[in-house]
Design an enzyme around this catalytic site. Structure first.
Site, mmCIF file in Angstrom:
data_model
loop_
_atom_site.group_PDB
_atom_site.id
_atom_site.type_symbol
_atom_site.label_atom_id
_atom_site.label_comp_id
_atom_site.label_asym_id
_atom_site.label_seq_id
_atom_site.Cartn_x
_atom_site.Cartn_y
_atom_site.Cartn_z
ATOM 1 N N ASN A 6 11.799 -0.826 5.743
ATOM 2 C CA ASN A 6 10.700 0.316 6.168
ATOM 3 C C ASN A 6 11.589 1.164 7.876
ATOM 4 O O ASN A 6 12.016 0.749 8.575
ATOM 5 C CB ASN A 6 9.926 -0.687 5.974
ATOM 6 C CG ASN A 6 8.699 0.569 6.985
ATOM 7 O OD1 ASN A 6 9.215 1.277 7.758
ATOM 8 N ND2 ASN A 6 7.145 0.289 6.641
ATOM 9 N N HIS A 9 9.465 3.005 12.061
ATOM 10 C CA HIS A 9 9.051 3.074 13.482
ATOM 11 C C HIS A 9 10.314 3.834 14.493
ATOM 12 O O HIS A 9 10.560 3.980 15.338
ATOM 13 C CB HIS A 9 8.597 1.856 14.180
ATOM 14 C CG HIS A 9 8.056 0.931 13.282
ATOM 15 N ND1 HIS A 9 6.956 1.661 14.329
ATOM 16 C CD2 HIS A 9 7.532 -0.126 13.359
ATOM 17 C CE1 HIS A 9 5.606 0.807 13.370
ATOM 18 N NE2 HIS A 9 6.000 0.121 12.835
ATOM 19 N N HIS A 49 6.016 6.004 4.984
ATOM 20 C CA HIS A 49 4.751 5.514 4.605
ATOM 21 C C HIS A 49 4.528 6.719 6.223
ATOM 22 O O HIS A 49 4.398 6.844 7.737
ATOM 23 C CB HIS A 49 4.551 4.276 6.113
ATOM 24 C CG HIS A 49 3.060 4.500 5.886
ATOM 25 N ND1 HIS A 49 1.673 3.395 5.804
ATOM 26 C CD2 HIS A 49 1.972 4.845 5.158
ATOM 27 C CE1 HIS A 49 0.882 3.473 5.251
ATOM 28 N NE2 HIS A 49 0.539 4.612 5.253
ATOM 29 N N ARG A 51 1.378 8.596 7.079
ATOM 30 C CA ARG A 51 -0.482 8.113 7.319
ATOM 31 C C ARG A 51 -0.763 9.706 7.030
ATOM 32 O O ARG A 51 -0.330 10.462 7.768
ATOM 33 C CB ARG A 51 -0.197 8.009 8.320
ATOM 34 C CG ARG A 51 0.698 6.290 8.404
ATOM 35 C CD ARG A 51 0.428 5.341 9.729
ATOM 36 N NE ARG A 51 -0.792 4.715 9.856
ATOM 37 C CZ ARG A 51 -1.286 3.792 9.385
ATOM 38 N NH1 ARG A 51 -1.068 2.839 9.389
ATOM 39 N NH2 ARG A 51 -2.557 3.550 9.685
ATOM 40 N N ARG A 55 1.267 9.874 12.479
ATOM 41 C CA ARG A 55 1.491 9.238 13.608
ATOM 42 C C ARG A 55 2.918 9.063 13.542
ATOM 43 O O ARG A 55 3.835 8.784 14.715
ATOM 44 C CB ARG A 55 1.196 7.441 13.767
ATOM 45 C CG ARG A 55 1.350 6.847 12.963
ATOM 46 C CD ARG A 55 0.864 5.629 13.305
ATOM 47 N NE ARG A 55 -0.893 5.615 13.101
ATOM 48 C CZ ARG A 55 -1.849 4.243 13.204
ATOM 49 N NH1 ARG A 55 -1.422 3.480 13.609
ATOM 50 N NH2 ARG A 55 -2.677 4.642 12.479
ATOM 51 N N GLU A 76 5.379 4.374 0.669
ATOM 52 C CA GLU A 76 3.643 3.829 0.623
ATOM 53 C C GLU A 76 3.152 4.952 1.088
ATOM 54 O O GLU A 76 2.990 5.333 1.769
ATOM 55 C CB GLU A 76 3.870 3.175 2.316
ATOM 56 C CG GLU A 76 5.140 1.689 2.351
ATOM 57 C CD GLU A 76 4.778 0.600 3.619
ATOM 58 O OE1 GLU A 76 4.240 1.265 4.344
ATOM 59 O OE2 GLU A 76 5.348 -0.109 3.835
ATOM 60 N N THR A 107 -0.389 -1.221 8.955
ATOM 61 C CA THR A 107 -1.334 -1.815 7.568
ATOM 62 C C THR A 107 -2.350 -2.988 8.251
ATOM 63 O O THR A 107 -1.177 -3.961 8.352
ATOM 64 C CB THR A 107 -0.979 -1.382 6.370
ATOM 65 O OG1 THR A 107 -0.210 -0.132 6.436
ATOM 66 C CG2 THR A 107 -1.353 -1.167 5.153
ATOM 67 N N GLU A 157 2.479 -6.123 -3.558
ATOM 68 C CA GLU A 157 3.103 -6.784 -2.899
ATOM 69 C C GLU A 157 2.333 -7.325 -1.699
ATOM 70 O O GLU A 157 0.866 -6.892 -1.452
ATOM 71 C CB GLU A 157 3.908 -5.473 -2.069
ATOM 72 C CG GLU A 157 4.520 -5.327 -0.558
ATOM 73 C CD GLU A 157 5.055 -4.881 0.227
ATOM 74 O OE1 GLU A 157 5.495 -4.010 -0.411
ATOM 75 O OE2 GLU A 157 5.147 -4.648 1.229
ATOM 76 N N HIS A 196 5.274 -7.114 5.657
ATOM 77 C CA HIS A 196 4.737 -7.053 7.153
ATOM 78 C C HIS A 196 4.870 -8.476 7.578
ATOM 79 O O HIS A 196 4.389 -9.498 7.157
ATOM 80 C CB HIS A 196 3.166 -7.137 6.703
ATOM 81 C CG HIS A 196 2.400 -6.668 7.726
ATOM 82 N ND1 HIS A 196 2.079 -4.924 7.918
ATOM 83 C CD2 HIS A 196 1.876 -7.155 8.614
ATOM 84 C CE1 HIS A 196 1.496 -4.607 8.431
ATOM 85 N NE2 HIS A 196 1.431 -5.753 9.639
HETATM 86 N N1 PXP Z 1 5.349 -3.436 3.476
HETATM 87 C C1 PXP Z 1 4.048 -2.285 4.166
HETATM 88 C C2 PXP Z 1 2.572 -1.963 3.066
HETATM 89 C C3 PXP Z 1 3.298 -2.402 5.064
HETATM 90 O O1 PXP Z 1 2.586 -1.262 5.495
HETATM 91 C C4 PXP Z 1 4.622 -2.707 6.640
HETATM 92 C C5 PXP Z 1 3.952 -1.937 7.400
HETATM 93 O O2 PXP Z 1 4.623 -0.293 7.706
HETATM 94 C C6 PXP Z 1 5.637 -3.203 5.721
HETATM 95 C C7 PXP Z 1 5.588 -3.979 4.448
HETATM 96 C C8 PXP Z 1 6.944 -3.730 6.970
HETATM 97 O O3 PXP Z 1 5.761 -4.408 8.261
HETATM 98 P P1 PXP Z 1 6.654 -4.967 8.947
HETATM 99 O O4 PXP Z 1 7.390 -3.581 9.910
HETATM 100 O O5 PXP Z 1 5.948 -5.718 9.983
HETATM 101 O O6 PXP Z 1 8.173 -5.634 8.372
#
Ligand code: PXP
Length: 247
Positions: A6, A9, A49, A51, A55, A76, A107, A157, A196
């Protein structure tokens, strides 16, 4: 076990400086570059994602990554008409339906599939009709797993946020919850993924949870990348995942 990286960030960091200067030639870091680095390091898919409040990832990031990164894309998305239209345009390989409110930092809980069955099922069908495989991001709760299977989605998930924040007996309880949810999902014919809050320190605890096909990991990889670079950060995570018992 597959790794979905992911990269939201990476966009968070760029937006911190360039949100109001989207066309600046100085805008960095590049989410596309991160996606390509993740691919070079052995990532199996890229997760983004977009959003409602934009953001981090912007629509143009999604288009650029879709066009220029050959890895499978997992979008996402909130269960909204706006995001469904974006998914139908983008045609990612996968979509993961998540709850979304503007106030949350990230999330924060799973999608209430049991409580929103009609709406979620309609969204699943629309996406599937466009050839997109659908995952539902849910708490590791038997009722939510069964409700997810009933929508016809291919995957769930499991939300590992509580697991990631738990210690001691609570941690044991969270692993037990994940284990039960994974079993129920697998028996119902769902592909079981998790994500997550997974990081380099807690991933090995998930070796105890059966049937996990894919982990989606973002924050810890992006944070680690600041010290060792993106490719090495992804390689290190993949290496940890090799300890997961094969089925
Ligand atoms: N899976 C989902 C559905 C999420 O919303 C997120 C956070 O954006 C993640 C995985 C990844 O989480 P993390 O950034 O804490 O690894």
């Amino acid at each position: 076990m597959l790794l979905g990286v992911n990269i939201d960030h990476v966009a968070t960091l760029r937006q911190a400086r360039y949100a109001l200067l989207p066309d600046s030639p100085n805008a960095e870091p590049s989410p596309l570059r991160a996606a390509l680095d993740a691919m070079a390091a052995g990532a199996d898919s890229i997760t983004i994602h977009v959003r409602g409040d934009r953001r981090h990832m912007q629509d143009r990031d999604a288009v650029e990554i879709r066009k220029s990164c050959p890895l499978p894309l997992n979008l996402e998305m909130g269960v909204t008409t706006e995001m469904t239209a974006i998914a139908l345009d983008l045609k990612p390989e996968f979509a993961c339906l998540v709850p979304e409110t503007r106030e949350e930092v990230t999330t924060e809980g799973g999608l209430d599939v049991a409580g929103r069955a009609v709406e979620v099922t309609a969204c699943v069908k629309t996406l599937q009709a466009a050839g997109i495989r659908v995952s539902l991001f849910i708490d590791p709760d038997p009722e939510q797993v069964r409700a997810s299977a009933a929508t016809g989605a291919e995957m769930v998930e499991l939300h590992t946020g509580c697991f990631a924040n738990a210690v001691g007996a609570d941690l044991e309880a969270e692993i037990a919850r994940l284990t039960e949810a994974a079993r129920i999902g697998h028996e119902a014919g769902l592909q079981v993924n998790a994500g997550h809050g997974i990081n380099y320190g807690n991933l090995h605890l998930l070796y105890a949870v059966p049937h996990l096909a894919e982990l989606n990991i973002g924050h810890s990889i992006v944070a680690r990348a600041m010290r060792v670079g993106f490719e090495t950060a992804v390689r290190e995570m993949k290496a940890l995942m090799e300890g997961y018992p094969s089925a």
